[in-house]
Design a protein around this motif. Structure first.
Motif, PDB file in Angstrom:
ATOM      1  N   LYS A 173       0.844  -1.195   0.000  1.00 33.22           N
ATOM      2  CA  LYS A 173       0.000   0.000   0.000  1.00 33.22           C
ATOM      3  C   LYS A 173       0.882   1.249   0.000  1.00 33.22           C
ATOM      4  O   LYS A 173       1.851   1.327   0.752  1.00 33.22           O
ATOM      5  CB  LYS A 173      -0.906   0.029   1.230  1.00 33.22           C
ATOM      6  CG  LYS A 173      -1.790  -1.193   1.389  1.00 33.22           C
ATOM      7  CD  LYS A 173      -2.924  -1.210   0.390  1.00 33.22           C
ATOM      8  CE  LYS A 173      -3.864  -2.372   0.659  1.00 33.22           C
ATOM      9  NZ  LYS A 173      -4.992  -2.402  -0.312  1.00 33.22           N
ATOM     10  N   ILE A 174       0.506   2.217  -0.832  1.00 34.06           N
ATOM     11  CA  ILE A 174       1.232   3.484  -0.900  1.00 34.06           C
ATOM     12  C   ILE A 174       0.235   4.624  -0.833  1.00 34.06           C
ATOM     13  O   ILE A 174      -0.711   4.688  -1.627  1.00 34.06           O
ATOM     14  CB  ILE A 174       2.051   3.609  -2.193  1.00 34.06           C
ATOM     15  CG1 ILE A 174       3.070   2.472  -2.315  1.00 34.06           C
ATOM     16  CG2 ILE A 174       2.769   4.956  -2.254  1.00 34.06           C
ATOM     17  CD1 ILE A 174       3.820   2.484  -3.636  1.00 34.06           C
ATOM     18  N   TRP A 175       0.437   5.543   0.141  1.00 35.98           N
ATOM     19  CA  TRP A 175      -0.348   6.776   0.210  1.00 35.98           C
ATOM     20  C   TRP A 175       0.538   7.921  -0.243  1.00 35.98           C
ATOM     21  O   TRP A 175       1.681   8.034   0.183  1.00 35.98           O
ATOM     22  CB  TRP A 175      -0.819   7.033   1.641  1.00 35.98           C
ATOM     23  CG  TRP A 175      -1.491   8.373   1.817  1.00 35.98           C
ATOM     24  CD1 TRP A 175      -2.797   8.676   1.579  1.00 35.98           C
ATOM     25  CD2 TRP A 175      -0.874   9.592   2.254  1.00 35.98           C
ATOM     26  NE1 TRP A 175      -3.042  10.004   1.850  1.00 35.98           N
ATOM     27  CE2 TRP A 175      -1.877  10.589   2.266  1.00 35.98           C
ATOM     28  CE3 TRP A 175       0.423   9.936   2.631  1.00 35.98           C
ATOM     29  CZ2 TRP A 175      -1.609  11.903   2.641  1.00 35.98           C
ATOM     30  CZ3 TRP A 175       0.686  11.248   3.004  1.00 35.98           C
ATOM     31  CH2 TRP A 175      -0.315  12.208   3.015  1.00 35.98           C
ATOM     32  N   ILE A 176      -0.016   8.755  -1.120  1.00 33.59           N
ATOM     33  CA  ILE A 176       0.771   9.867  -1.636  1.00 33.59           C
ATOM     34  C   ILE A 176      -0.120  11.089  -1.813  1.00 33.59           C
ATOM     35  O   ILE A 176      -1.310  10.965  -2.130  1.00 33.59           O
ATOM     36  CB  ILE A 176       1.467   9.496  -2.971  1.00 33.59           C
ATOM     37  CG1 ILE A 176       2.470  10.570  -3.384  1.00 33.59           C
ATOM     38  CG2 ILE A 176       0.444   9.235  -4.063  1.00 33.59           C
ATOM     39  CD1 ILE A 176       3.409  10.132  -4.490  1.00 33.59           C
ATOM     40  N   LYS A 177       0.463  12.258  -1.571  1.00 29.81           N
ATOM     41  CA  LYS A 177      -0.274  13.509  -1.721  1.00 29.81           C
ATOM     42  C   LYS A 177       0.634  14.562  -2.338  1.00 29.81           C
ATOM     43  O   LYS A 177       1.711  14.852  -1.817  1.00 29.81           O
ATOM     44  CB  LYS A 177      -0.784  14.000  -0.363  1.00 29.81           C
ATOM     45  CG  LYS A 177      -1.567  15.311  -0.457  1.00 29.81           C
ATOM     46  CD  LYS A 177      -1.940  15.840   0.913  1.00 29.81           C
ATOM     47  CE  LYS A 177      -2.677  17.169   0.810  1.00 29.81           C
ATOM     48  NZ  LYS A 177      -2.968  17.739   2.131  1.00 29.81           N
ATOM     49  N   GLY A 178       0.192  15.137  -3.450  1.00 30.26           N
ATOM     50  CA  GLY A 178       0.911  16.227  -4.092  1.00 30.26           C
ATOM     51  C   GLY A 178       0.312  17.568  -3.703  1.00 30.26           C
ATOM     52  O   GLY A 178      -0.575  17.658  -2.854  1.00 30.26           O
ATOM     53  N   ARG A 179       0.781  18.631  -4.358  1.00 34.91           N
ATOM     54  CA  ARG A 179       0.278  19.965  -4.039  1.00 34.91           C
ATOM     55  C   ARG A 179      -1.156  20.149  -4.506  1.00 34.91           C
ATOM     56  O   ARG A 179      -1.924  20.890  -3.893  1.00 34.91           O
ATOM     57  CB  ARG A 179       1.189  21.017  -4.676  1.00 34.91           C
ATOM     58  CG  ARG A 179       2.585  21.079  -4.082  1.00 34.91           C
ATOM     59  CD  ARG A 179       3.464  22.043  -4.847  1.00 34.91           C
ATOM     60  NE  ARG A 179       3.694  21.609  -6.225  1.00 34.91           N
ATOM     61  CZ  ARG A 179       4.507  22.208  -7.076  1.00 34.91           C
ATOM     62  NH1 ARG A 179       5.172  23.297  -6.699  1.00 34.91           N
ATOM     63  NH2 ARG A 179       4.660  21.750  -8.314  1.00 34.91           N
ATOM     64  N   THR A 180      -1.515  19.484  -5.601  1.00 34.74           N
ATOM     65  CA  THR A 180      -2.873  19.570  -6.142  1.00 34.74           C
ATOM     66  C   THR A 180      -3.374  18.167  -6.457  1.00 34.74           C
ATOM     67  O   THR A 180      -2.596  17.203  -6.487  1.00 34.74           O
ATOM     68  CB  THR A 180      -2.901  20.409  -7.432  1.00 34.74           C
ATOM     69  OG1 THR A 180      -2.110  19.733  -8.444  1.00 34.74           O
ATOM     70  CG2 THR A 180      -2.316  21.795  -7.197  1.00 34.74           C
ATOM     71  N   THR A 181      -4.674  18.070  -6.722  1.00 36.57           N
ATOM     72  CA  THR A 181      -5.253  16.767  -7.092  1.00 36.57           C
ATOM     73  C   THR A 181      -4.639  16.252  -8.384  1.00 36.57           C
ATOM     74  O   THR A 181      -4.362  15.057  -8.534  1.00 36.57           O
ATOM     75  CB  THR A 181      -6.778  16.890  -7.256  1.00 36.57           C
ATOM     76  OG1 THR A 181      -7.348  17.351  -6.032  1.00 36.57           O
ATOM     77  CG2 THR A 181      -7.388  15.548  -7.619  1.00 36.57           C
ATOM     78  N   LYS A 182      -4.399  17.154  -9.330  1.00 41.89           N
ATOM     79  CA  LYS A 182      -3.803  16.771 -10.612  1.00 41.89           C
ATOM     80  C   LYS A 182      -2.416  16.181 -10.411  1.00 41.89           C
ATOM     81  O   LYS A 182      -2.068  15.146 -11.000  1.00 41.89           O
ATOM     82  CB  LYS A 182      -3.744  17.992 -11.534  1.00 41.89           C
ATOM     83  CG  LYS A 182      -3.210  17.696 -12.927  1.00 41.89           C
ATOM     84  CD  LYS A 182      -3.236  18.951 -13.783  1.00 41.89           C
ATOM     85  CE  LYS A 182      -2.711  18.668 -15.192  1.00 41.89           C
ATOM     86  NZ  LYS A 182      -2.726  19.894 -16.039  1.00 41.89           N
ATOM     87  N   GLU A 183      -1.609  16.818  -9.579  1.00 42.43           N
ATOM     88  CA  GLU A 183      -0.265  16.308  -9.322  1.00 42.43           C
ATOM     89  C   GLU A 183      -0.317  14.980  -8.563  1.00 42.43           C
ATOM     90  O   GLU A 183       0.500  14.092  -8.809  1.00 42.43           O
ATOM     91  CB  GLU A 183       0.556  17.339  -8.540  1.00 42.43           C
ATOM     92  CG  GLU A 183       0.982  18.536  -9.372  1.00 42.43           C
ATOM     93  CD  GLU A 183       1.989  19.416  -8.650  1.00 42.43           C
ATOM     94  OE1 GLU A 183       2.420  19.043  -7.526  1.00 42.43           O
ATOM     95  OE2 GLU A 183       2.353  20.474  -9.198  1.00 42.43           O
ATOM     96  N   THR A 184      -1.257  14.855  -7.649  1.00 38.63           N
ATOM     97  CA  THR A 184      -1.387  13.606  -6.899  1.00 38.63           C
ATOM     98  C   THR A 184      -1.701  12.440  -7.830  1.00 38.63           C
ATOM     99  O   THR A 184      -1.105  11.360  -7.722  1.00 38.63           O
ATOM    100  CB  THR A 184      -2.499  13.732  -5.837  1.00 38.63           C
ATOM    101  OG1 THR A 184      -2.165  14.780  -4.925  1.00 38.63           O
ATOM    102  CG2 THR A 184      -2.652  12.429  -5.064  1.00 38.63           C
TER     103      THR A 184
END
Length: 231
Positions: free
Chosen positions: A188-199
């Motif tokens: 499992k990998i959780w990831i968060k970028g600056r925006t939804t598009k980047e995520t």
């Protein structure tokens, strides 16, 4: 017989490197009398000083003590939560296994929450037990994840590839796209970028890198950054 770097099958004996002291057996290996046998098919790997394991493509996670995992809280029974970590049975998580938790100051954990935790107990004879603190009692990045982002599931061997010092994926992405990430050895990998598009772009890049070498990964990351920049 299977040598380091070779592909073996269950029952194959491994060829030991010349090491000082006893060897450490990882997943996929078992000691029987004077021989070490493979218990699952895959590539025999070695890491200094004297650690052996079998790298194979599988999605069912086998808990290993000390590994970080991502799980989902499925139930609460008394003072213990049940967490699905993708193994054959669910893990237990005590409400005291959080930083600063006491009988009066209980953590805010709900059914359905995602938790990043560490395996404290992992044995085929007992139920797995996880905690959200390190040996010093600090969270150190562990705990409940509620801050948006996306979670993807990938084969366990891909997790080991991503975390390998030789893999350039995470470093290359981080050079151009700031992000937060929690990687569980259970796939499992959780990831968060600056925006939804980047995520979304980051999760797609991680998933696509499974069958790529470092050169192909670097090229993919450059194309990804250019497309997000509008070029």
């Amino acid at each position: 017989m299977c040598e380091v770097g070779g592909i073996g099958l269950p029952g194959d004996k491994i060829v030991d490197k010349e090491t000082d002291g006893r060897i450490v057996l990882g997943p996929g290996l078992r000691k029987e009398t004077e021989h070490v046998l493979m218990t699952k098919p895959g590539k025999l790997c070695f890491k200094d000083p004297n650690i052996y394991w079998v790298d194979s493509h599988h999605k069912r996670y086998i808990p290993v003590r000390g590994e970080n995992v991502l799980g989902v809280v499925t139930n609460k029974s008394g003072d213990t939560f049940k967490v699905d970590i993708g193994g054959s049975e669910q893990a237990s998580l005590s409400y005291l296994a959080f930083e600063g938790a006491t009988k009066r100051n209980r953590p805010d954990v709900k059914i359905g929450d995602q938790v990043f935790c560490k395996l404290l107990v992992a044995s085929k004879h007992t139920e797995p037990e996880v905690v959200c603190i390190d040996s010093s009692g600090k969270s150190n990045g562990l705990g409940v994840i509620r801050d948006g982002g996306m979670t993807i599931t990938t084969p366990c061997n891909h997790i080991r590839k991503i975390l390998s010092p030789d893999c350039v994926l995470l470093k290359t992405l981080g050079n151009s796209l700031p992000y937060e990430i929690a990687i569980g050895m259970n796939g499992k990998i959780w990831i968060k970028g600056r925006t939804t598009k980047e995520t979304i772009a980051l999760t797609n890049a991680i998933a696509c890198a499974e069958y790529m070498n470092n050169e192909q990964i670097s090229l993919m990351c450059r194309k990804l950054v250019n497309s997000l920049s509008g070029f």
